[in-house]
Design a protein around this motif. Structure first.
Motif, PDB file in Angstrom:
ATOM      1  N   ASP A  50       0.845  -1.200   0.000  1.00 48.79           N
ATOM      2  CA  ASP A  50       0.000   0.000   0.000  1.00 48.79           C
ATOM      3  C   ASP A  50       0.879   1.248   0.000  1.00 48.79           C
ATOM      4  O   ASP A  50       1.710   1.445   0.878  1.00 48.79           O
ATOM      5  N   GLY A  51       0.721   2.062  -0.981  1.00 45.77           N
ATOM      6  CA  GLY A  51       1.467   3.313  -1.060  1.00 45.77           C
ATOM      7  C   GLY A  51       2.930   3.160  -1.458  1.00 45.77           C
ATOM      8  O   GLY A  51       3.679   4.126  -1.408  1.00 45.77           O
ATOM      9  N   VAL A  54       4.124   5.548  -4.253  1.00 50.23           N
ATOM     10  CA  VAL A  54       4.265   6.931  -3.785  1.00 50.23           C
ATOM     11  C   VAL A  54       5.530   7.079  -2.950  1.00 50.23           C
ATOM     12  O   VAL A  54       6.290   8.037  -3.121  1.00 50.23           O
ATOM     13  N   ARG A  55       5.795   6.111  -2.058  1.00 53.35           N
ATOM     14  CA  ARG A  55       6.998   6.185  -1.225  1.00 53.35           C
ATOM     15  C   ARG A  55       8.262   6.121  -2.078  1.00 53.35           C
ATOM     16  O   ARG A  55       9.225   6.867  -1.831  1.00 53.35           O
ATOM     17  N   GLN A  65       8.658  12.653   3.006  1.00 50.27           N
ATOM     18  CA  GLN A  65       7.549  11.696   3.095  1.00 50.27           C
ATOM     19  C   GLN A  65       6.246  12.468   3.126  1.00 50.27           C
ATOM     20  O   GLN A  65       6.094  13.445   3.861  1.00 50.27           O
ATOM     21  N   ARG A  69       1.466  13.615  -1.658  1.00 47.10           N
ATOM     22  CA  ARG A  69       0.057  13.467  -1.280  1.00 47.10           C
ATOM     23  C   ARG A  69      -0.609  14.834  -1.340  1.00 47.10           C
ATOM     24  O   ARG A  69      -0.029  15.830  -0.910  1.00 47.10           O
TER      25      ARG A  69
END
Length: 72
Positions: A50-51, A54-55, A65, A69
């Motif tokens: 999950d994510g 993006v990370r 971090q 978003r």
């Protein structure tokens, strides 16, 4: 490639090697897509994923971090 590194030039990103960052991000997306396609039961995909994209993108682009978003 037109526009390559423009985010670095404008200061939006701090990637040392914009092309390498692009390759890592695209491989992450492609790998996760292949992994999801191989799963018969989508809910069984591990929560660590999950994510992940993006990370990885934030890391590769030199962003903090949560930097990709949307603000709420």
């Amino acid at each position: 490639m037109a526009g390559s590194g423009s985010g670095v030039r404008t200061g939006d990103f701090a990637a040392d090697d914009p092309l390498a960052a692009c390759v890592v991000i695209l491989v992450t997306i492609d790998g996760l897509d292949s992994y999801a396609d191989a799963e018969d039961d989508a809910p069984s995909i591990h929560p660590v994923l999950d994510g992940l994209t993006v990370r990885v993108a934030e890391r590769e682009l030199g962003l903090p971090q949560g930097g990709l978003r949307p603000e709420r």
